[in-house]
Motif scaffolding. Structure first.
Motif, mmCIF file in Angstrom:
data_model
loop_
_atom_site.group_PDB
_atom_site.id
_atom_site.type_symbol
_atom_site.label_atom_id
_atom_site.label_comp_id
_atom_site.label_asym_id
_atom_site.label_seq_id
_atom_site.Cartn_x
_atom_site.Cartn_y
_atom_site.Cartn_z
ATOM 1 N N TYR A 83 0.812 -1.220 0.000
ATOM 2 C CA TYR A 83 0.000 0.000 0.000
ATOM 3 C C TYR A 83 0.850 1.277 0.000
ATOM 4 C CZ TYR A 83 -3.995 -2.948 0.410
ATOM 5 O OH TYR A 83 -4.956 -3.882 0.124
ATOM 6 N N MET A 86 0.172 4.944 -3.302
ATOM 7 C CA MET A 86 -1.274 4.902 -3.514
ATOM 8 C C MET A 86 -1.837 6.314 -3.522
ATOM 9 S SD MET A 86 -3.656 2.351 -1.321
ATOM 10 C CE MET A 86 -5.275 1.878 -1.863
ATOM 11 N N GLN A 90 -7.871 5.881 -4.333
ATOM 12 C CA GLN A 90 -7.537 4.614 -4.976
ATOM 13 C C GLN A 90 -7.925 3.467 -4.052
ATOM 14 O OE1 GLN A 90 -3.431 4.529 -6.247
ATOM 15 N NE2 GLN A 90 -3.618 2.526 -7.199
ATOM 16 N N ARG A 92 -7.434 -0.829 -3.275
ATOM 17 C CA ARG A 92 -6.526 -1.939 -3.543
ATOM 18 C C ARG A 92 -6.981 -3.167 -2.762
ATOM 19 N NH1 ARG A 92 -0.486 0.013 -3.768
ATOM 20 N NH2 ARG A 92 -1.298 0.961 -5.671
ATOM 21 N N TYR A 110 -9.317 1.450 0.808
ATOM 22 C CA TYR A 110 -9.378 2.725 0.079
ATOM 23 C C TYR A 110 -8.511 3.735 0.813
ATOM 24 C CZ TYR A 110 -13.687 0.891 -2.036
ATOM 25 O OH TYR A 110 -14.613 0.138 -2.713
ATOM 26 N N LYS A 176 -12.158 5.274 -13.275
ATOM 27 C CA LYS A 176 -11.285 4.095 -13.355
ATOM 28 C C LYS A 176 -11.742 3.013 -12.380
ATOM 29 C CE LYS A 176 -6.834 5.963 -14.893
ATOM 30 N NZ LYS A 176 -6.140 7.101 -14.301
ATOM 31 N N TYR A 178 -11.536 0.307 -9.584
ATOM 32 C CA TYR A 178 -10.818 0.345 -8.303
ATOM 33 C C TYR A 178 -10.376 1.753 -7.911
ATOM 34 C CZ TYR A 178 -11.026 -4.321 -6.431
ATOM 35 O OH TYR A 178 -11.488 -5.466 -5.831
ATOM 36 N N THR A 179 -11.233 2.721 -8.184
ATOM 37 C CA THR A 179 -11.069 4.060 -7.605
ATOM 38 C C THR A 179 -12.432 4.482 -7.051
ATOM 39 O OG1 THR A 179 -11.639 5.296 -9.614
ATOM 40 C CG2 THR A 179 -9.312 4.725 -9.312
ATOM 41 N N SER A 194 -17.897 4.115 -5.395
ATOM 42 C CA SER A 194 -16.709 3.309 -5.680
ATOM 43 C C SER A 194 -16.918 2.460 -6.928
ATOM 44 C CB SER A 194 -16.438 2.405 -4.471
ATOM 45 O OG SER A 194 -15.511 1.417 -4.798
#
Length: 368
Positions: A83, A86, A90, A92, A110, A176, A178-179, A194
């Protein structure tokens, strides 16, 4: 809100009355009362998400805030993913391992800002995960379970973004995968939007205060009529994730299955200085078993926990299985001995004393 069912206290999400109104068939799941399906049925709901859009109540999921000067250091120690680099907003994904290299849970983190992170964990593991994080925290950090103050809806499918654009400003919609965007407005509701999901489709997950969830549900349903938006339950959520080959905790991974065995090696950063379970994963050496896809070539439907054979030799065990409505054939995921992981390998699965022919196929089964 709680209710007593067979001596066990089952909780209601803020949308319980909404599900009843929409004729949801309510079942206990992960300590909550949730709709397994609506009048449309699991297959109809599944197909709606693949071809149009569906709306899910996922308010049973757990949410934890991690904040403090050492928040990043703690996340990097607790989780197998890295992480360090980042951007704000964003997201992950990561497994969280125990000391033996098995999986405690898989989750999404996040980044809210430096020193503050928003973590989403599986409903059935929320208390366990929170206790694990607290037990392994170090330095200047606070973990706070905020699950009771968060409701979550998932709007999923190829038409999901068309529905969202009617109720949210373009600049507040994440572009995008995963943002996310914090502090957004949908109608008059403050929320997090999200660009994530558990269906293999385009779409979003929306986080808001519990009291705002019923109004948000109705707003989306009203605005999604043209796009064919329908409510969807746990049944379709499971068939969609399986068709998209997304692992589920307690099936494709658990405390005895490593993330690498579960096919999640890409999220395990062995070049990181350290994380819980790293030493055990190093000591395990080369993989001896691996998650694979199985496509049924014979007659029958494969379910979870069924032995996989080649001749008289058991080479593995299924972890999830169902008929895939969109693809039109039964499929399963399985953990098999590493020597049998190649696509095209012919196997048999024992289903209630009868052998069903299948073959190993490349995952995912479905990709949009």
């Amino acid at each position: 809100m709680d209710t007593e069912v067979t001596g066990i206290v089952e909780r209601k999400t803020p949308l319980y009355d909404t599900h009843v109104k929409y004729k949801g068939k309510i079942v206990p799941f992960a300590g909550y009362l949730l709709p397994v399906q609506y009048d449309t049925g699991v297959i109809g709901e599944h197909m709606a998400v693949r071809t149009r859009c569906g709306l899910f109540d996922v308010s049973h999921m757990g949410e934890i805030i991690c904040k403090g000067k050492d928040a990043l250091k703690n996340l990097n120690m607790l989780l197998t993913n890295d992480y360090t680099v980042m951007a704000e907003g964003q997201a992950r994904y990561s497994p969280m391992c125990n000391e033996e290299g098995g999986v405690v849970d898989d989750l999404i983190v996040y980044k809210v800002r430096d020193d503050c992170y928003f973590i989403v964990v599986n409903a059935s593991n929320k208390d366990k995960d929170y206790a694990w994080m607290k037990a392994h925290q170090s330095g200047d950090v606070v973990f706070e379970d905020i699950s009771d103050s968060v409701a979550q809806l998932a709007l999923q499918g190829p038409k999901a973004m068309d529905v969202l654009k009617k109720v949210a400003k373009e600049e507040e919609i994440p572009d995008k995968y995963y943002t996310c965007r914090f502090d957004c407005m949908i109608g008059d509701v403050r929320c997090i939007i999200s660009k994530t999901g558990y269906t293999g489709e385009d779409g979003v997950e929306i986080y808001m205060a519990p009291e705002d969830a019923p109004g948000m549900w109705e707003l989306l349903m009203d605005n999604g009529r043209e796009e064919g938006l329908i409510p969807c339950g746990l049944g379709a959520r499971d068939t969609l994730r399986l068709e998209a080959s997304m692992p589920l905790y307690g099936h494709e991974m658990d405390d005895s299955i490593s993330p690498k065995e579960a096919g999640l090696g890409i999220f395990v950063k062995m070049d990181k200085e350290d994380f819980i379970g790293k030493k055990a994963l190093e000591e395990k050496g080369p993989l001896t078993r691996k998650r694979v896809g199985l496509k049924v070539t014979g007659r029958g439907i494969i379910r979870e926990h069924q032995p996989v054979y080649i001749g008289d030799r058991q080479i593995g065990m299924t972890t999830s299985g169902t008929h895939c409505p969109y693809l039109g054939y039964p499929a399963a995921m399985a953990l098999v001995d590493i020597g049998y992981k190649e696509p095209g390998t012919a196997v048999e699965v024992e289903v209630r004393g009868r052998r069903v022919a299948a073959e190993v196929v490349k995952l995912p089964f479905y990709k949009r």
